[in-house]
Write a protein that holds these residues in place. Structure first.
Motif, PDB file in Angstrom:
ATOM      1  N   ILE A 150      37.058  37.918  46.704  1.00 23.88           N
ATOM      2  CA  ILE A 150      38.396  38.481  46.555  1.00 23.88           C
ATOM      3  C   ILE A 150      38.667  38.468  45.065  1.00 23.88           C
ATOM      4  N   THR A 151      39.022  39.637  44.524  1.00 27.50           N
ATOM      5  CA  THR A 151      39.130  39.776  43.073  1.00 27.50           C
ATOM      6  C   THR A 151      40.444  40.408  42.640  1.00 27.50           C
ATOM      7  N   LEU A 152      40.785  40.129  41.398  1.00 23.96           N
ATOM      8  CA  LEU A 152      41.791  40.914  40.692  1.00 23.96           C
ATOM      9  C   LEU A 152      41.016  42.041  40.030  1.00 23.96           C
ATOM     10  N   ASP A 153      41.322  43.269  40.365  1.00 17.50           N
ATOM     11  CA  ASP A 153      40.585  44.434  39.873  1.00 17.50           C
ATOM     12  C   ASP A 153      41.384  45.111  38.759  1.00 17.50           C
ATOM     13  N   TYR A 154      40.864  45.021  37.551  1.00 17.45           N
ATOM     14  CA  TYR A 154      41.518  45.581  36.369  1.00 17.45           C
ATOM     15  C   TYR A 154      40.931  46.926  35.961  1.00 17.45           C
ATOM     16  N   ARG A 155      40.110  47.527  36.771  1.00  9.38           N
ATOM     17  CA  ARG A 155      39.471  48.783  36.368  1.00  9.38           C
ATOM     18  C   ARG A 155      40.447  49.930  36.167  1.00  9.38           C
ATOM     19  N   GLY A 156      41.528  49.956  36.931  1.00 14.04           N
ATOM     20  CA  GLY A 156      42.447  51.093  36.849  1.00 14.04           C
ATOM     21  C   GLY A 156      43.657  50.876  35.975  1.00 14.04           C
ATOM     22  N   SER A 157      43.909  49.612  35.575  1.00 14.68           N
ATOM     23  CA  SER A 157      45.154  49.330  34.873  1.00 14.68           C
ATOM     24  C   SER A 157      45.121  47.921  34.305  1.00 14.68           C
ATOM     25  N   THR A 158      46.084  47.631  33.445  1.00 15.78           N
ATOM     26  CA  THR A 158      46.252  46.260  32.963  1.00 15.78           C
ATOM     27  C   THR A 158      46.944  45.402  34.011  1.00 15.78           C
ATOM     28  N   GLU A 159      47.544  46.051  35.021  1.00 16.72           N
ATOM     29  CA  GLU A 159      48.122  45.357  36.179  1.00 16.72           C
ATOM     30  C   GLU A 159      47.103  45.455  37.314  1.00 16.72           C
ATOM     31  N   PRO A 160      46.491  44.346  37.697  1.00 15.28           N
ATOM     32  CA  PRO A 160      45.390  44.431  38.663  1.00 15.28           C
ATOM     33  C   PRO A 160      45.842  44.654  40.101  1.00 15.28           C
ATOM     34  N   THR A 161      44.964  45.312  40.847  1.00 11.40           N
ATOM     35  CA  THR A 161      45.078  45.344  42.295  1.00 11.40           C
ATOM     36  C   THR A 161      44.221  44.201  42.825  1.00 11.40           C
ATOM     37  N   VAL A 162      44.275  43.961  44.123  1.00  6.19           N
ATOM     38  CA  VAL A 162      43.449  42.920  44.735  1.00  6.19           C
ATOM     39  C   VAL A 162      42.447  43.612  45.648  1.00  6.19           C
ATOM     40  N   LYS A 163      41.165  43.241  45.510  1.00  9.56           N
ATOM     41  CA  LYS A 163      40.077  43.870  46.258  1.00  9.56           C
ATOM     42  C   LYS A 163      39.259  42.838  47.019  1.00  9.56           C
ATOM     43  N   TRP A 164      38.631  43.309  48.081  1.00 14.10           N
ATOM     44  CA  TRP A 164      37.588  42.588  48.809  1.00 14.10           C
ATOM     45  C   TRP A 164      36.292  43.285  48.427  1.00 14.10           C
ATOM     46  N   ILE A 165      35.340  42.534  47.907  1.00 11.83           N
ATOM     47  CA  ILE A 165      34.038  43.105  47.563  1.00 11.83           C
ATOM     48  C   ILE A 165      32.968  42.391  48.382  1.00 11.83           C
ATOM     49  N   ASP A 166      32.261  43.172  49.184  1.00  9.73           N
ATOM     50  CA  ASP A 166      31.163  42.646  49.976  1.00  9.73           C
ATOM     51  C   ASP A 166      29.873  43.086  49.303  1.00  9.73           C
ATOM     52  N   VAL A 167      29.160  42.144  48.733  1.00 14.61           N
ATOM     53  CA  VAL A 167      27.968  42.443  47.954  1.00 14.61           C
ATOM     54  C   VAL A 167      26.851  43.004  48.830  1.00 14.61           C
ATOM     55  N   GLU A 168      26.593  42.384  49.953  1.00 13.92           N
ATOM     56  CA  GLU A 168      25.464  42.804  50.784  1.00 13.92           C
ATOM     57  C   GLU A 168      25.678  44.173  51.414  1.00 13.92           C
ATOM     58  N   ARG A 169      26.888  44.459  51.808  1.00 17.44           N
ATOM     59  CA  ARG A 169      27.176  45.752  52.423  1.00 17.44           C
ATOM     60  C   ARG A 169      27.521  46.816  51.393  1.00 17.44           C
ATOM     61  N   GLY A 170      27.798  46.401  50.157  1.00 18.21           N
ATOM     62  CA  GLY A 170      28.179  47.349  49.125  1.00 18.21           C
ATOM     63  C   GLY A 170      29.579  47.914  49.334  1.00 18.21           C
ATOM     64  N   ASP A 171      30.426  47.164  50.027  1.00 17.88           N
ATOM     65  CA  ASP A 171      31.786  47.611  50.323  1.00 17.88           C
ATOM     66  C   ASP A 171      32.782  47.094  49.302  1.00 17.88           C
ATOM     67  N   PHE A 228      48.946  41.158  42.883  1.00 20.77           N
ATOM     68  CA  PHE A 228      48.786  39.786  43.354  1.00 20.77           C
ATOM     69  C   PHE A 228      50.040  39.344  44.109  1.00 20.77           C
ATOM     70  N   GLN A 229      51.202  39.789  43.644  1.00 16.15           N
ATOM     71  CA  GLN A 229      52.455  39.467  44.328  1.00 16.15           C
ATOM     72  C   GLN A 229      52.421  39.964  45.779  1.00 16.15           C
ATOM     73  N   ASP A 230      51.992  41.222  45.966  1.00 15.53           N
ATOM     74  CA  ASP A 230      51.897  41.776  47.325  1.00 15.53           C
ATOM     75  C   ASP A 230      50.881  40.994  48.164  1.00 15.53           C
ATOM     76  N   PHE A 231      49.774  40.604  47.541  1.00 15.07           N
ATOM     77  CA  PHE A 231      48.762  39.810  48.237  1.00 15.07           C
ATOM     78  C   PHE A 231      49.365  38.486  48.701  1.00 15.07           C
ATOM     79  N   PHE A 232      50.002  37.777  47.797  1.00 11.93           N
ATOM     80  CA  PHE A 232      50.607  36.487  48.124  1.00 11.93           C
ATOM     81  C   PHE A 232      51.659  36.641  49.223  1.00 11.93           C
ATOM     82  N   ASN A 233      52.500  37.655  49.090  1.00 10.58           N
ATOM     83  CA  ASN A 233      53.568  37.872  50.070  1.00 10.58           C
ATOM     84  C   ASN A 233      53.029  38.218  51.451  1.00 10.58           C
TER      85      ASN A 233
END
Length: 160
Positions: free
Chosen positions: A116-137, A145-150
């Protein structure tokens, strides 16, 4: 349901030191990001470790489950190299390379095969992602992060 911040953390078995302004500044500079305010607030209460056992309900299926992802622990910020810990966001560059993760992520939790990551690729304000390495998802979890916590709920809501 919103979780009370004071009821978020369980034990800190790795004995992370309390978060200081210097540790935060070092992490943000080293990772070249501005960490979300709520994430920092949580780390000021306890600098990483085990949570009281939460999950985030998911609409999209992941490799973890059809309807949720876990948040049983969360990384802290540990700048003292003598502290032996597996839960440190400063390990992000090493783990990103080791597991072939996309750039501009800050790892919140995971065990290698998923993160579970903070994804900064699109902005200085990160989204939260699930990255599955084996499945490439990569699955979008939350816009912030606020929305994630809530959105977190007690994990026993999903136990059969």
């Amino acid at each position: 349901m919103s979780i009370n911040q004071s009821e978020f953390w369980d034990h800190n078995s790795y004995n992370h030191p309390p978060l200081t302004d210097e540790m935060l500044a070092s992490a943000e500079k080293g990772l070249d990001v501005k960490l979300p305010a709520l994430f920092v607030e949580l780390l000021r209460l306890q600098n990483g470790g085990y949570t009281k056992g939460f999950a985030f309900p998911m609409i999209e299926k992941t490799s973890w489950a059809e309807d949720h992802i876990p948040l049983s622990d969360m990384f802290g910020i540990v700048t003292d190299h003598s502290v032996d810990t597996a839960l440190n966001i400063l390990q992000t560059p090493y783990l990103t390379n080791e597991w072939g993760l996309p750039e501009r992520q800050v790892l919140l939790t995971g065990e290698g095969h998923w993160w579970i990551t903070l994804d900064y690729r699109g902005s200085t304000e990160p989204t939260v992602k699930w990255i599955d390495v084996e499945r490439g998802d990569e699955v979008h979890i939350a816009d912030s992060f606020q929305d994630f916590f809530n959105g977190l709920v007690p994990e026993d809501r999903f136990v059969v």
